[in-house]
Design an enzyme around this catalytic site. Sequence first.
Site, mmCIF file in Angstrom:
data_model
loop_
_atom_site.group_PDB
_atom_site.id
_atom_site.type_symbol
_atom_site.label_atom_id
_atom_site.label_comp_id
_atom_site.label_asym_id
_atom_site.label_seq_id
_atom_site.Cartn_x
_atom_site.Cartn_y
_atom_site.Cartn_z
ATOM 1 C CE LYS A 36 -4.269 -0.504 -0.222
ATOM 2 N NZ LYS A 36 -3.171 -2.112 0.104
ATOM 3 C CB THR A 37 -3.134 6.630 1.444
ATOM 4 O OG1 THR A 37 -2.839 7.535 0.413
ATOM 5 C CG2 THR A 37 -2.237 5.305 1.770
ATOM 6 C CB THR A 84 -3.201 10.057 7.296
ATOM 7 O OG1 THR A 84 -2.355 10.261 7.285
ATOM 8 C CG2 THR A 84 -4.360 10.750 8.305
ATOM 9 C CG ASN A 89 -0.957 5.912 -2.225
ATOM 10 O OD1 ASN A 89 -1.910 5.483 -2.016
ATOM 11 N ND2 ASN A 89 0.275 5.569 -1.414
ATOM 12 N NE ARG A 142 0.665 14.402 -9.286
ATOM 13 C CZ ARG A 142 2.239 14.914 -9.890
ATOM 14 N NH1 ARG A 142 2.706 16.081 -9.498
ATOM 15 N NH2 ARG A 142 3.140 13.925 -10.839
ATOM 16 C CD GLU A 147 -9.546 18.280 8.965
ATOM 17 O OE1 GLU A 147 -10.980 19.018 10.112
ATOM 18 O OE2 GLU A 147 -9.508 18.679 8.022
ATOM 19 C CE LYS A 204 -7.558 22.165 -4.676
ATOM 20 N NZ LYS A 204 -9.150 22.688 -5.867
#
Length: 751
Positions: free
Chosen positions: A646-647, A481, A644, A641, A718, A714
């Site tokens: 991209k991830t 992740t 990253n 917020r 999922e 957050k």
Amino acid sequence: MSVIGQGMDRLDGRLKVTGQATYSAEHKIPRLAYGMMVLSTIPKGRIAAIDVASVKRMPGVMLVMTHQNALRLPKQKEEGKTEGSGGGKEQSKPDQKKQPPNPKLSLLQDDRVQYNAQPIAVVVADTFEHARDAARRLNVRYAAESAQLDFRKAKMQLRRPEPQPERPPDTGRGNVGRSMARASQKLDLLYTTPMENHNPLEPHATIAAWEGDQLTLYDSTQNVTGVRKTAAQTFGIDPEKIRVVCPFVGGGFGCKGSTWSHVMLAAMASRMAGVPVKLVLERTQMYGPVGARPLTEQRLQLGASEDGKLLAVTHDTVSSTSFVDDFVEPCTAVTRKAYASESLQTSQRLATLNIGVPTYMRAPGESSGSFALESAMDELAYALKVDPVQLRLMNYAEKDPEKDIPWSSKSLRECYRVGAERFGWAKRTPQPGSMRQGRTLVGWGMATASYPANRKGAKASATINADGSVLVRSGTHDLGTGTYTVMAQIAADALGVNVSRVRFELGDTRLPEAPVSGGSQTVASVGPAVHQAARATRDKLIATALGDSASSLHGLNANDVDAADGWLFSKADPNRRDSMAAVVTRNGGQPVSGEASADQGDEKKRYAMQAFGAVFVEVHVDPDLGTIRVTRIVGAYGVGRVINRKTAHSQLMGGIVWGLGMGLMEKTEMDWRVGRAVNANLADYHVPVNADIGSIDITMLDEHDAWINELGAKGVGEIGITGVAAAIANAVHHATGKRIRDLPITPDKLI
């Protein structure tokens, strides 16, 4: 500029693409032997005989562990204390129930078989090939008994599950009967979802090694702390004598969040054989003994006024569970918070079967529950002749309708707007079958995405070395992740150093304790601990500089000093500065460290915390063959917020792809005569591949949440799967006029 929010490449990416990342089965351990589980081939009964002698004579075989010779484990009392392992353990009272430390584990303590594919033996040999060959030749004779494998019959003896935190089996508000009587539009609908399996690329794998009474487990897990606790309970030893190591996880999706039988069996085999033992599950062995998403049958009743306001909602769920141990698929969780209905009633019931214990699978409850709820909302929109987006806005919950408290943040209204605009929803014609490309039927559907913003207590440490490098540590996990990268970003931002100078270590019980990496809570839980530990370290370093007469910052007040790019500097005069490395070096070169423990307070009593999104889907359906092609998906999300981009984008994309699989492909095909999966491989268990995926457009809104944690973050792991299956089903209905309420939606259901 803050490094938080930037779309950085993964810091561990090079290790993975070059094969240097060490997964659980790849640790180099001296004298390593190989274990192979043998699984039962009946769903219920007893083991009458096992031909151990002939297998023990096979080349390389070191141990055949069965219920007849397996290490005897201490029993556990209900309150969690163990007995029978010596050392003056407290004895239980005669009337207290004794049971294995974890009821879902099959650890060869008796001859009972309670489901097909239950572990019944372990063969240990000098090579993997020898172990596999011997395990396959082990001849087992059973005394079979009648098993419960009929879901319909099991429903005749439904059980009410024990209450769980935040997941009561029954909930209600208002008066459903009176509200339903006033409704001008009423729907009574039944939806089903099948059993599904996780299928991570890396199978479950464990290496167990004893050194005296010290146990080390190299385990592919989402919860190193949980594995250690289970091992301590299983063997009746001090947790401090157990180390669990897991630097990389090749996918988990929930199935590696629990500790399963093979982990303890590997440790038992290692103890008996006197050598370290590696036990890696074959792909077929991952169907049964390591959990799956359970079957669900969900009945929804909706009552609405003529103008589209929800007056009454009932959501009653039956999910499959095991005679071994209970697992509840909380499908009603999303319904309880979704819309502002004046009355609501939900229930969860269990149908018990002779199957392996089900478990968490990406967005447990919310994924299967959102399929039913969001399909039902679409059906209501058609019945009322109201646009599906408009119907949801008409019933928008401005505060949590279950607890009657405000949301910590909610951007769902904006998600609807942005998603609809990017998709071009305004061009949709509402009549089913009205949109085509040539002969191909085109359907547009949408659904709401939703998942709780979870958080648990976590610990972390940070250290600045004499060369200016930083080591940050926490016993969390990276399931692919991006945890290595995200935590480095958080630490770099808090310390005021470049990310390239930060090394983040995780996946080891010797590190500060962190919770299970499940429930999309890792960043929200561990991130604040990392941030606080880094701040504490920075503050120590500033105090050192202020007290150092050789520092250009000597004599300043701590509040007058800031940090950036590895330098401490005066806010009033940035040219007055001192490098972090120099401060450490001048003070004996001893690293400066800080620790922190971050936990939630009473925020959840005052605010409801949830992530939200809106999913829009276009499908193309062949009218003759019933084949479905998802050409594009648009998702807009409010997830606090983003640390990253991209991830986070990758996580949302992965969830959407999985939602497509849930909607159109995934199903564990069971032979219910014997209770065994018949498609227990990646050839027959269908999951989406690149060729199945069209365009995916993802927008993450700028959302400020001041209450979830100090970072405002957050989870995103999922929420991406939620709503997707329903949006696809709604699009298929729009294209064909056929409403499919049973997943997956396959061509035979459309022809």
